[in-house]
Structures are given as C-alpha cells and as structure tokens.
Write a protein that holds these residues in place. Structure first.
Motif, PDB file in Angstrom:
ATOM      1  N   GLY A   1      41.187 120.961  82.823  1.00  0.00           N
ATOM      2  CA  GLY A   1      41.639 121.006  82.154  1.00  0.00           C
ATOM      3  C   GLY A   1      42.248 119.137  82.699  1.00  0.00           C
ATOM      4  O   GLY A   1      42.199 117.861  82.836  1.00  0.00           O
ATOM      5  N   SER A   2      44.232 119.194  82.812  1.00  0.00           N
ATOM      6  CA  SER A   2      44.543 117.173  82.866  1.00  0.00           C
ATOM      7  C   SER A   2      45.289 117.920  83.844  1.00  0.00           C
ATOM      8  O   SER A   2      46.418 118.657  84.456  1.00  0.00           O
ATOM      9  N   TRP A   3      45.525 117.178  85.012  1.00  0.00           N
ATOM     10  CA  TRP A   3      45.809 117.170  86.599  1.00  0.00           C
ATOM     11  C   TRP A   3      46.601 115.641  87.131  1.00  0.00           C
ATOM     12  O   TRP A   3      45.827 115.198  86.698  1.00  0.00           O
ATOM     13  N   LYS A   4      47.093 115.664  88.057  1.00  0.00           N
ATOM     14  CA  LYS A   4      48.042 114.770  88.410  1.00  0.00           C
ATOM     15  C   LYS A   4      47.025 114.546  90.146  1.00  0.00           C
ATOM     16  O   LYS A   4      46.640 116.139  91.251  1.00  0.00           O
ATOM     17  N   LEU A   5      46.479 113.322  90.798  1.00  0.00           N
ATOM     18  CA  LEU A   5      45.706 113.411  91.969  1.00  0.00           C
ATOM     19  C   LEU A   5      46.876 112.363  92.595  1.00  0.00           C
ATOM     20  O   LEU A   5      47.570 111.649  92.012  1.00  0.00           O
ATOM     21  N   ARG A   6      47.050 113.517  94.721  1.00  0.00           N
ATOM     22  CA  ARG A   6      47.852 112.732  95.216  1.00  0.00           C
ATOM     23  C   ARG A   6      46.974 112.184  96.016  1.00  0.00           C
ATOM     24  O   ARG A   6      46.800 113.127  96.723  1.00  0.00           O
ATOM     25  N   HIS A   7      46.974 110.965  96.720  1.00  0.00           N
ATOM     26  CA  HIS A   7      46.161 110.400  97.203  1.00  0.00           C
ATOM     27  C   HIS A   7      46.855 110.656  98.860  1.00  0.00           C
ATOM     28  O   HIS A   7      48.236 111.104  98.894  1.00  0.00           O
ATOM     29  N   SER A   8      45.758 111.076  99.635  1.00  0.00           N
ATOM     30  CA  SER A   8      46.326 111.799 101.048  1.00  0.00           C
ATOM     31  C   SER A   8      46.856 111.001 102.197  1.00  0.00           C
ATOM     32  O   SER A   8      48.252 111.432 102.634  1.00  0.00           O
ATOM     33  N   GLU A   9      46.617 110.000 101.758  1.00  0.00           N
ATOM     34  CA  GLU A   9      47.189 109.270 102.453  1.00  0.00           C
ATOM     35  C   GLU A   9      48.731 108.628 102.419  1.00  0.00           C
ATOM     36  O   GLU A   9      49.282 108.491 103.082  1.00  0.00           O
ATOM     37  N   THR A  10      48.387 107.577 101.273  1.00  0.00           N
ATOM     38  CA  THR A  10      49.529 106.789 100.571  1.00  0.00           C
ATOM     39  C   THR A  10      50.112 108.210  99.590  1.00  0.00           C
ATOM     40  O   THR A  10      51.290 106.860  98.866  1.00  0.00           O
ATOM     41  N   ALA A  11      49.965 108.873  99.174  1.00  0.00           N
ATOM     42  CA  ALA A  11      50.851 109.608  98.435  1.00  0.00           C
ATOM     43  C   ALA A  11      51.199 108.985  96.414  1.00  0.00           C
ATOM     44  O   ALA A  11      51.706 109.515  96.255  1.00  0.00           O
ATOM     45  N   ARG A  12      49.967 108.009  96.678  1.00  0.00           N
ATOM     46  CA  ARG A  12      49.828 107.992  95.334  1.00  0.00           C
ATOM     47  C   ARG A  12      49.377 108.009  93.891  1.00  0.00           C
ATOM     48  O   ARG A  12      48.360 109.612  94.790  1.00  0.00           O
TER      49      ARG A  12
ATOM     50  N   HIS B   1      27.628 107.512  89.071  1.00  0.00           N
ATOM     51  CA  HIS B   1      26.183 106.554  89.534  1.00  0.00           C
ATOM     52  C   HIS B   1      25.863 106.221  90.585  1.00  0.00           C
ATOM     53  O   HIS B   1      25.021 104.874  90.084  1.00  0.00           O
ATOM     54  N   TYR B   2      27.218 105.374  91.380  1.00  0.00           N
ATOM     55  CA  TYR B   2      26.698 105.274  92.644  1.00  0.00           C
ATOM     56  C   TYR B   2      25.927 106.111  93.746  1.00  0.00           C
ATOM     57  O   TYR B   2      25.563 104.878  94.795  1.00  0.00           O
ATOM     58  N   GLY B   3      25.667 107.181  93.308  1.00  0.00           N
ATOM     59  CA  GLY B   3      25.000 107.875  94.381  1.00  0.00           C
ATOM     60  C   GLY B   3      25.645 108.760  95.322  1.00  0.00           C
ATOM     61  O   GLY B   3      25.566 109.424  96.261  1.00  0.00           O
ATOM     62  N   TYR B   4      27.475 108.753  95.321  1.00  0.00           N
ATOM     63  CA  TYR B   4      28.509 109.155  96.020  1.00  0.00           C
ATOM     64  C   TYR B   4      28.724 110.766  95.251  1.00  0.00           C
ATOM     65  O   TYR B   4      28.939 110.591  94.629  1.00  0.00           O
ATOM     66  N   HIS B   5      29.587 112.060  95.777  1.00  0.00           N
ATOM     67  CA  HIS B   5      29.135 113.108  95.856  1.00  0.00           C
ATOM     68  C   HIS B   5      30.920 112.670  95.506  1.00  0.00           C
ATOM     69  O   HIS B   5      31.774 112.327  96.286  1.00  0.00           O
ATOM     70  N   ILE B   6      31.509 113.635  94.762  1.00  0.00           N
ATOM     71  CA  ILE B   6      32.738 113.675  94.600  1.00  0.00           C
ATOM     72  C   ILE B   6      33.231 115.357  94.541  1.00  0.00           C
ATOM     73  O   ILE B   6      32.639 115.967  93.359  1.00  0.00           O
ATOM     74  N   THR B   7      33.940 115.849  95.248  1.00  0.00           N
ATOM     75  CA  THR B   7      33.734 117.325  95.576  1.00  0.00           C
ATOM     76  C   THR B   7      35.081 117.188  95.115  1.00  0.00           C
ATOM     77  O   THR B   7      36.134 117.476  95.899  1.00  0.00           O
ATOM     78  N   ILE B   8      35.149 118.661  93.832  1.00  0.00           N
ATOM     79  CA  ILE B   8      36.320 119.204  93.672  1.00  0.00           C
ATOM     80  C   ILE B   8      36.785 120.718  94.125  1.00  0.00           C
ATOM     81  O   ILE B   8      35.416 121.448  93.445  1.00  0.00           O
ATOM     82  N   THR B   9      37.120 120.999  94.898  1.00  0.00           N
ATOM     83  CA  THR B   9      37.751 122.514  95.398  1.00  0.00           C
ATOM     84  C   THR B   9      38.302 123.139  94.981  1.00  0.00           C
ATOM     85  O   THR B   9      39.854 122.470  93.921  1.00  0.00           O
ATOM     86  N   ALA B  10      38.129 124.523  94.304  1.00  0.00           N
ATOM     87  CA  ALA B  10      39.548 125.382  94.271  1.00  0.00           C
ATOM     88  C   ALA B  10      40.267 126.502  94.186  1.00  0.00           C
ATOM     89  O   ALA B  10      39.786 127.368  95.439  1.00  0.00           O
TER      90      ALA B  10
ATOM     91  N   TYR C   1      45.245 115.535  96.736  1.00  0.00           N
ATOM     92  CA  TYR C   1      45.780 117.181  96.308  1.00  0.00           C
ATOM     93  C   TYR C   1      45.291 116.930  95.053  1.00  0.00           C
ATOM     94  O   TYR C   1      46.037 116.009  94.811  1.00  0.00           O
ATOM     95  N   ILE C   2      45.323 118.358  94.105  1.00  0.00           N
ATOM     96  CA  ILE C   2      44.969 117.841  92.525  1.00  0.00           C
ATOM     97  C   ILE C   2      46.046 118.525  92.540  1.00  0.00           C
ATOM     98  O   ILE C   2      47.043 119.450  93.159  1.00  0.00           O
ATOM     99  N   ILE C   3      47.675 118.279  91.438  1.00  0.00           N
ATOM    100  CA  ILE C   3      48.864 119.182  91.288  1.00  0.00           C
ATOM    101  C   ILE C   3      48.688 119.113  90.111  1.00  0.00           C
ATOM    102  O   ILE C   3      48.272 119.059  89.005  1.00  0.00           O
ATOM    103  N   PRO C   4      49.818 120.256  89.146  1.00  0.00           N
ATOM    104  CA  PRO C   4      49.203 120.368  87.455  1.00  0.00           C
ATOM    105  C   PRO C   4      50.365 118.838  87.097  1.00  0.00           C
ATOM    106  O   PRO C   4      51.438 118.234  88.147  1.00  0.00           O
ATOM    107  N   ALA C   5      49.888 118.466  85.480  1.00  0.00           N
ATOM    108  CA  ALA C   5      50.263 116.875  86.105  1.00  0.00           C
ATOM    109  C   ALA C   5      52.064 117.325  85.381  1.00  0.00           C
ATOM    110  O   ALA C   5      52.561 116.420  84.989  1.00  0.00           O
ATOM    111  N   LYS C   6      52.123 118.385  85.185  1.00  0.00           N
ATOM    112  CA  LYS C   6      53.638 118.510  84.708  1.00  0.00           C
ATOM    113  C   LYS C   6      54.198 118.190  85.769  1.00  0.00           C
ATOM    114  O   LYS C   6      55.888 117.400  86.117  1.00  0.00           O
ATOM    115  N   GLU C   7      53.690 118.945  86.675  1.00  0.00           N
ATOM    116  CA  GLU C   7      55.099 117.853  88.253  1.00  0.00           C
ATOM    117  C   GLU C   7      54.829 117.274  88.894  1.00  0.00           C
ATOM    118  O   GLU C   7      52.937 116.255  88.365  1.00  0.00           O
ATOM    119  N   SER C   8      55.065 116.082  89.917  1.00  0.00           N
ATOM    120  CA  SER C   8      54.709 114.453  90.087  1.00  0.00           C
ATOM    121  C   SER C   8      55.090 114.731  91.617  1.00  0.00           C
ATOM    122  O   SER C   8      56.100 113.736  92.046  1.00  0.00           O
TER     123      SER C   8
END
Length: 124
Positions: free
Chosen positions: A43-54, A90-99, A117-124
């Motif tokens: 799906g489509s989501w928004k990511l909110r940085h935990s420290e900067t809220a960007r 591709h650099y050898g780092y893990h990306i972990t998505i929790t649901a 933090y993952i939020i629905p794309a409709k919310e910002s």
C-alpha cells in the motif's frame, strides 16, 4: 517371544505411532499458521521520522518493492512473518517493517539507526 512380550511390543509400537502422528499434525498446523501473507504490507503510506517528525512517502508494491519519496530502494526480502517484514538493502543493511493486525506501524532503517512511524497516506 511369548504372547505377552509380543502384545507389549505391539502396544509400544502403536503408542509411538500415535504420538508421532500427533506431533506431525501439530507441526503441520503450526507451519500453516506461520505462513504469512504480504498483503498487510502492500500500500501507500507516510513515514514520520521518530526524532525530527519529518514525513516521507512510502509505497510497498505487490512484489514487496519499496519506494521512499518516489525512489525505489533496491532490496530483497530476508524474512516475513504476519507482523514483520525484513528486507536487506543493496548496502547490506536491514529494513524492518513491523505491523499490527491491520497495517504496518513502524519501519526501522538499520543504515541510519532510525525508527519511522508509518501512518496512512491520507493523514499527515
């Protein structure tokens, strides 16, 4: 071998057979329940940085490709469970998505040691 020993031997074999078939049946049920569907992550989501809220955009495709801010992140699936998707970039780092039970709720980027933090794309 007398009749008593033959009977006890047969009884022991039967008990062992019943126990092993129960174990096999339990193992099959556990295996079926541990198989997970990727549908919860797509799906489509928004990511909110935990420290900067960007915020950033996140799209997870049906083939589990990841796009962040309209750029594809080359990665391959390492493991998947009903509540967790782990990819290796591709650099050898893990990306972990929790649901949770309904949708992804956070993403950990090992490369930057950051939680998003993952939020629905409709919310910002």
């Amino acid at each position: 071998m007398n009749a008593k020993n033959l009977f006890e031997s047969g009884q022991s074999f039967l008990q062992h057979f019943v126990r092993s078939s129960r174990h096999s049946s339990r193992h099959q049920k556990k295996k079926q329940s541990s198989e997970s569907s990727p549908m919860i992550f797509i799906g489509s989501w928004k990511l909110r940085h935990s420290e900067t809220a960007r915020t950033h955009s996140l799209v997870i495709g049906p083939d589990l490709t990841i796009n962040i801010d309209h750029r594809t992140i080359p990665a391959q699936v390492v493991s998947m469970a009903p509540d967790k998707l782990v990819l290796l970039d591709h650099y050898g780092y893990h990306i972990t998505i929790t649901a949770d039970d309904e949708a992804p709720v956070k993403m950990f980027d090992e490369a930057d040691d950051v939680v998003y933090y993952i939020i629905p794309a409709k919310e910002s």
